[in-house]
Design a protein around this motif. Structure first.
Motif, PDB file in Angstrom:
ATOM      1  N   SER A 283       0.829  -1.207   0.000  1.00 21.47           N
ATOM      2  CA  SER A 283       0.000   0.000   0.000  1.00 21.47           C
ATOM      3  C   SER A 283       0.863   1.257   0.000  1.00 21.47           C
ATOM      4  O   SER A 283       0.539   2.253  -0.651  1.00 21.47           O
ATOM      5  N   SER A 284       1.986   1.176   0.720  1.00 18.60           N
ATOM      6  CA  SER A 284       2.916   2.308   0.743  1.00 18.60           C
ATOM      7  C   SER A 284       3.467   2.578  -0.649  1.00 18.60           C
ATOM      8  O   SER A 284       3.618   3.735  -1.069  1.00 18.60           O
ATOM      9  N   ILE A 285       3.769   1.497  -1.376  1.00 23.98           N
ATOM     10  CA  ILE A 285       4.258   1.645  -2.751  1.00 23.98           C
ATOM     11  C   ILE A 285       3.176   2.299  -3.608  1.00 23.98           C
ATOM     12  O   ILE A 285       3.448   3.198  -4.406  1.00 23.98           O
ATOM     13  N   THR A 286       1.934   1.853  -3.412  1.00 23.76           N
ATOM     14  CA  THR A 286       0.808   2.430  -4.152  1.00 23.76           C
ATOM     15  C   THR A 286       0.633   3.909  -3.819  1.00 23.76           C
ATOM     16  O   THR A 286       0.460   4.750  -4.709  1.00 23.76           O
ATOM     17  N   ASN A 287       0.692   4.229  -2.529  1.00 23.85           N
ATOM     18  CA  ASN A 287       0.498   5.618  -2.102  1.00 23.85           C
ATOM     19  C   ASN A 287       1.559   6.550  -2.688  1.00 23.85           C
ATOM     20  O   ASN A 287       1.296   7.726  -2.953  1.00 23.85           O
ATOM     21  N   SER A 288       2.771   5.998  -2.887  1.00 25.40           N
ATOM     22  CA  SER A 288       3.848   6.826  -3.441  1.00 25.40           C
ATOM     23  C   SER A 288       3.578   7.223  -4.888  1.00 25.40           C
ATOM     24  O   SER A 288       4.210   8.139  -5.419  1.00 25.40           O
TER      25      SER A 288
END
Length: 447
Positions: A261-266
């Motif tokens: 999700s962190s990768i997506t949020n970036s």
């Protein structure tokens, strides 16, 4: 035996599975419809930032909830196997201890989450546009988390006893109330994402209270008095032995999901919102397999307790066959109308454009979860929860995260790369679980 217990050790396996899993499915269906209505309301009144905020905050809340329930699931497994043994005394002691542990753990998790909220959101690369709404959503949810944890624990215990209808009734009521409160608090009082969180807490508290009143009137084996929340050391040790692997598994799997999700949020607020929209459709499509997996767990638990291993095998095979048929139909439907389905939830063209490749590739997972959910159900129901950590951790951490990072950072595939990592992880889990199943090691009774 207590009148709330259903016996799965005799009779037709397909009939029992359909009868038992149908309330799970209907509950999940109503919950999914609520989630869809929830995101529609937030999108309408809060915009893209609100959708992203509720999605990110909800993911963190789910991590805490799944960890708690993973631990308390040890009690549900023991309850199912004691039901197969027809031992009412052990059932009562197990339920008392399960609820006692849940109460303590919910307080600890709530305090820790509230203290660390800012750090957690920063680590997840929460988009600046959505930071405040994410924080408000998450904080409100955690203040009322004891109701969410409590309701899910009641449902897990009832599932172990073979009762899937009671959670369905109150789950439907909670979803209807939640939709009404969403419209009132978010649309009427302009409370943004925090209004949606408050609606969730109130509805979950109502469902928990309703369950308690209903079960007390039926002379349920647990009286819900404060004196009943006592921890019996021997049962606590057994619950922790069975539940701790599940809790660790849930924490690591959910943690892996948060990393993805962190990768997506970036990738920006549109990407975060796009995944949130696609996730609603994916969750809907995976409900039948998930419901059947829960039914397999409870049915296998009772049959392993009664040492009827052939019925346990038959339960797994039936579960996989039904799940595959439904999953194939849903896969074809979503692949045929992806934009139309997402367009029912949001009307932002940029969000839909970002989410389209992600939804198309993650739809393949509908076929794969038809295998892994029943397999996990068999492993959990037989009490071999320590093993279930292996495929879950491997798929979510060792397989999914590196694939997501490589596809996004090296190949620059964006959300398509994030989507590719999902079926990749599931395939690795299926291979590990299949090897374990054919080894027959799950036939060794744990309880």
């Amino acid at each position: 035996m207590d009148k709330t217990i259903n016996d799965f050790t005799t009779g037709s396996i397909p009939k029992a599975m359909l009868r038992f899993s149908l309330p799970f499915f209907l509950t999940s269906l109503i919950q999914s419809l609520y989630n869809i209505a929830d995101i529609m309301v937030i999108s309408r009144f809060c915009g893209t930032a609100g959708v992203a905020g509720a999605a990110i905050g909800g993911n963190i809340l789910n991590t805490a909830t799944y960890t708690i329930i993973g631990l308390c699931n040890g009690g549900a497994i023991m309850t199912a196997q004691y039901a197969g043994m027809k031992s009412d005394k052990d059932i009562k002691e197990t339920i008392n201890t399960t609820f006692g542990l849940m109460l303590i753990l919910s307080v600890v998790f709530t305090a820790a989450a509230l203290i660390l909220s800012d750090k957690i959101l920063t680590l997840l690369n929460t988009p600046a546009e959505a930071f405040e709404q994410t924080k408000s959503y998450f904080s409100v949810c955690m203040f009322g988390a004891v109701f969410i944890f409590g309701y899910n624990t009641v449902c897990a215990v009832l599932r172990g006893l073979g009762d899937s209808k009671t959670p369905m009734y109150f789950g439907i009521g909670a979803c209807v109330l939640n939709i009404f409160l969403d419209l009132l608090l978010v649309g009427g009082f302009n409370m943004n994402a925090s209004g949606a969180a408050l609606a969730t807490i109130i509805s979950q508290a109502s469902a928990l209270l309703g369950c308690i009143i209903y079960l007390k009137k039926r002379s349920f084996i647990f009286d819900f008095k404060l004196s009943g929340f006592r921890i019996i050391p021997k049962k606590a040790v057994d619950i922790l032995k069975l539940g701790l692997p599940g809790a660790i598994q849930s924490a690591i799997v959910s943690g892996g999901f948060l990393i993805v999700s962190s990768i997506t949020n970036s990738l920006g607020v549109n990407a975060a919102s796009g995944v949130a929209v696609a996730a609603k459709i994916n969750n809907f499509a995976q409900m039948p397999a998930n419901s059947i997996g829960m039914a397999v767990s409870s049915m296998v638990g009772q049959n392993v307790g009664a040492e009827k291993f052939d019925r346990a095998r038959g339960t797994l095979k039936t579960g996989i066959a039904v799940s595959l048929c439904i999953g194939a139909l849903l896969f074809l439907f979503v692949e045929s109308f992806p934009l139309q389905l997402m367009g029912l939830l949001v009307d932002d063209a940029e969000v839909l454009s970002e989410a389209l490749p992600y939804l198309r590739v993650t739809a393949f997972d509908y076929l794969l979860v038809a295998l892994i959910f029943p397999l996990n159900g068999l492993c959990n129901g037989s009490g071999h929860t320590l093993f279930t950590m292996i495929p879950s951790i491997f798929s979510s951490v060792i397989a999914r995260i590196p694939v997501a990072v490589f596809c996004v950072r090296t190949l620059n595939l964006g959300l398509l790369g994030v989507g590719i990592s999902t079926p990749t992880g599931t395939i690795s889990a299926i291979i590990i679980c299949a090897v374990y199943y054919f080894s027959n090691r799950w036939c060794k009774r744990v309880v």
